[in-house]
Write an enzyme that holds these catalytic residues in place. Structure first.
Site, PDB file in Angstrom:
ATOM      1  N   SER A 144     -76.414  -2.007  81.855  1.00 32.88           N
ATOM      2  CA  SER A 144     -76.029  -0.978  80.891  1.00 32.88           C
ATOM      3  C   SER A 144     -74.611  -1.169  80.373  1.00 32.88           C
ATOM      4  O   SER A 144     -74.343  -2.135  79.679  1.00 32.88           O
ATOM      5  CB  SER A 144     -76.207   0.394  81.545  1.00 32.88           C
ATOM      6  OG  SER A 144     -76.109   1.417  80.597  1.00 32.88           O
ATOM      7  N   ASP A 176     -78.991   2.071  74.898  1.00 34.93           N
ATOM      8  CA  ASP A 176     -79.587   3.406  74.994  1.00 34.93           C
ATOM      9  C   ASP A 176     -78.560   4.478  74.615  1.00 34.93           C
ATOM     10  O   ASP A 176     -78.872   5.657  74.581  1.00 34.93           O
ATOM     11  CB  ASP A 176     -80.206   3.680  76.377  1.00 34.93           C
ATOM     12  CG  ASP A 176     -79.229   3.533  77.528  1.00 34.93           C
ATOM     13  OD1 ASP A 176     -78.080   3.113  77.297  1.00 34.93           O
ATOM     14  OD2 ASP A 176     -79.628   3.833  78.675  1.00 34.93           O
TER      15      ASP A 176
HETATM   16 MG    MG Z   1     -77.141   2.071  78.897  1.00 29.05          MG
END
Ligand code: MG
Length: 452
Positions: free
Chosen positions: A94, A241
């Site tokens: 991430s 995201d």
């Molecule tokens: Mg992420």
């Protein structure tokens, strides 16, 4: 849970997060899922391919067929998992620095696994009760092409393309060399925007900036917005995201301010918005203004997802949820944080008003943070007891879901033990800095006295 945090497991690749470990995680997940087929994808990290190979072997060894999707944003993997009805493994760290990598697990409904599901997989991992297949029943491995193109088409179907295209917007995009480099430029172009980019070549060494989309890493994006006279700047983290924004003047916009602007556009009377206990006063104000309920969960996206599902089962409408770090859910679309989708929803608003105007009502809130170290659990417990007493005596609404949060209507203060360090963190927020500082100081003194 020892192995999995609320969003999977992460560490420095090849030291903490070795191929052998990732293979065992994959064997455990494959065993617990008992699925015939599992999808696997990764972000752009240098160590991603090596770890995907390890996970692929682990899955095949417990008899699961493997769909290898290549480099894909986490929300793209979630969309694929939902469409195909297969669980998925995402090799990504991430927003963590380049040397890190990690594993996120996604259910066959496209949603991040619940804590209960992760605990089941962790138990299988720890006692190594893997369902190893006989040699002639191992899983088949195939590369699936074209998933990025399909994901962009899926995104397009979920937004008001005409509204955005008619506004003739220029978008400055910084996918930070991450997975969004391969999907977001095409997506925003397909929305009829002129797209200019920085850090948009996929590169697991992240030469241009660190994957975390915070102000200090995004100076170039601000300059690009001004140079290109863009209407908005958009930045992603490594697995795309999250979305963080710059306004048309090249000014960084706090994640809380965009979340508030999006929430103001989504929420109606009787709706519910879900966030974590460190939620900004901006969101408190937006919910109050809209006549909507604000539900707070312990920090971590898994907790937010669990609460959304409970509310949904209860027949309550949750049009938006998330946190101020740029990770936002639009549950009517999908129960997943999607940086590109979030950005498109913001562009729908920018089509009607300049970005700076949209976020202006949520600008200028003051956040204060203080830390108090403790030397023993007895000291920590004394501090938390004192926080509880202070909370009960205060003229404020108390929330004890994760630490002690006191809501005063115009401001809030939270005392919460850190998950990773011997610290109790104190957060406070108000429109006026002085008000936030007073609340933080008050609670700090209470805790410091208890410790002494
Ligand atoms: Mg992420």
């Amino acid at each position: 849970m020892e192995v999995f945090g609320s969003s999977g497991t992460r560490g420095v690749a090849n030291e903490e997060l070795t191929p052998a470990f990732v293979m065992r995680v994959a064997k455990a997940a494959g065993t617990a899922w008992g699925a015939e087929r599992v999808a696997i994808a990764r972000d752009t990290r240098h160590t991603g391919r090596m770890l995907v190979d390890a996970a692929t072997s682990g899955l095949a060894s417990v008899g699961a067929d493997v769909d290898r999707l290549g480099i894909l944003p986490t929300p793209g993997v979630q969309a694929y998992a939902e469409r195909e009805g297969v669980p998925a493994i995402v090799v990504t760290a991430s927003h963590n620095p380049p040397q890190y990598n990690g594993v996120k697990l996604v259910g066959a409904d496209g949603v991040e696994l619940s804590v209960a599901d992760l605990e089941g997989i962790e138990a299988t991992l720890l006692d190594e009760s893997f369902a190893d297949a006989p040699w002639n029943e191992i899983g088949r491995v195939r590369d699936v092409d074209g998933v990025r193109r399909w994901y962009v088409a899926d995104l397009l179907a979920g937004v008001d393309r005409e509204r955005i295209a008619d506004a003739d917007l220029t978008v400055a995009l910084d996918p930070g060399h991450g997975a969004g480099s391969l999907t977001s430029p095409e997506f925003f172009r397909s929305l009829g925007c002129r797209v200019v980019t920085v850090n948009a070549q996929p590169d697991g060494h992240f030469p241009g900036r660190d994957p975390e989309p915070v102000a200090e890493n995004l100076g170039e994006l601000g300059r690009l917005v001004r140079a290109a006279e863009a209407d908005v700047g958009i930045a992603h983290d490594g697995d795309a995201d999250r979305a963080i924004f710059f306004d048309e003047n090249g000014e960084y916009v706090e994640g809380d301010a965009t979340f508030a602007a999006l929430a103001a556009a989504e929420l109606g009377a009787g709706d519910t918005i879900v966030s974590a206990v460190n939620v900004s006063q901006r969101i408190v104000d937006v919910a109050t203004e809209a006549g909507a309920e604000l539900e707070l969960t312990p920090i971590g996206s898994t907790n937010i997802i669990t609460r959304i599902r409970e509310l949904d089962a209860d027949g309550r409408r949750v049009p938006i949820a998330g946190e101020g770090n740029g990770g936002i859910f639009f549950p009517d679309y999908r129960l997943a944080r999607d940086g590109a989708f979030t950005a498109a929803r913001f562009l729908e608003l920018v089509a009607d008003a300049p970005a700076s105007e949209l976020v202006a009502p949520y600008d200028g809130y003051a956040n204060v943070r203080r830390n108090l170290e403790y030397g023993s659990t007895a000291e920590r417990d004394a501090m938390l007891d004192a926080a509880a007493n202070h909370a009960h005596a205060a003229d404020a609404e108390l929330n004890t879901r994760d630490g002690y949060r006191l809501d005063y209507g115009d401001a809030w203060v939270l005392a919460r033990p850190s998950g990773t360090e011997p610290l109790v963190r104190i957060y406070a927020e108000a429109r006026e800095r002085e008000r936030a500082e007073t609340l933080a100081e008050e609670l700090y003194d209470v805790l410091a006295n208890a410790k002494a």
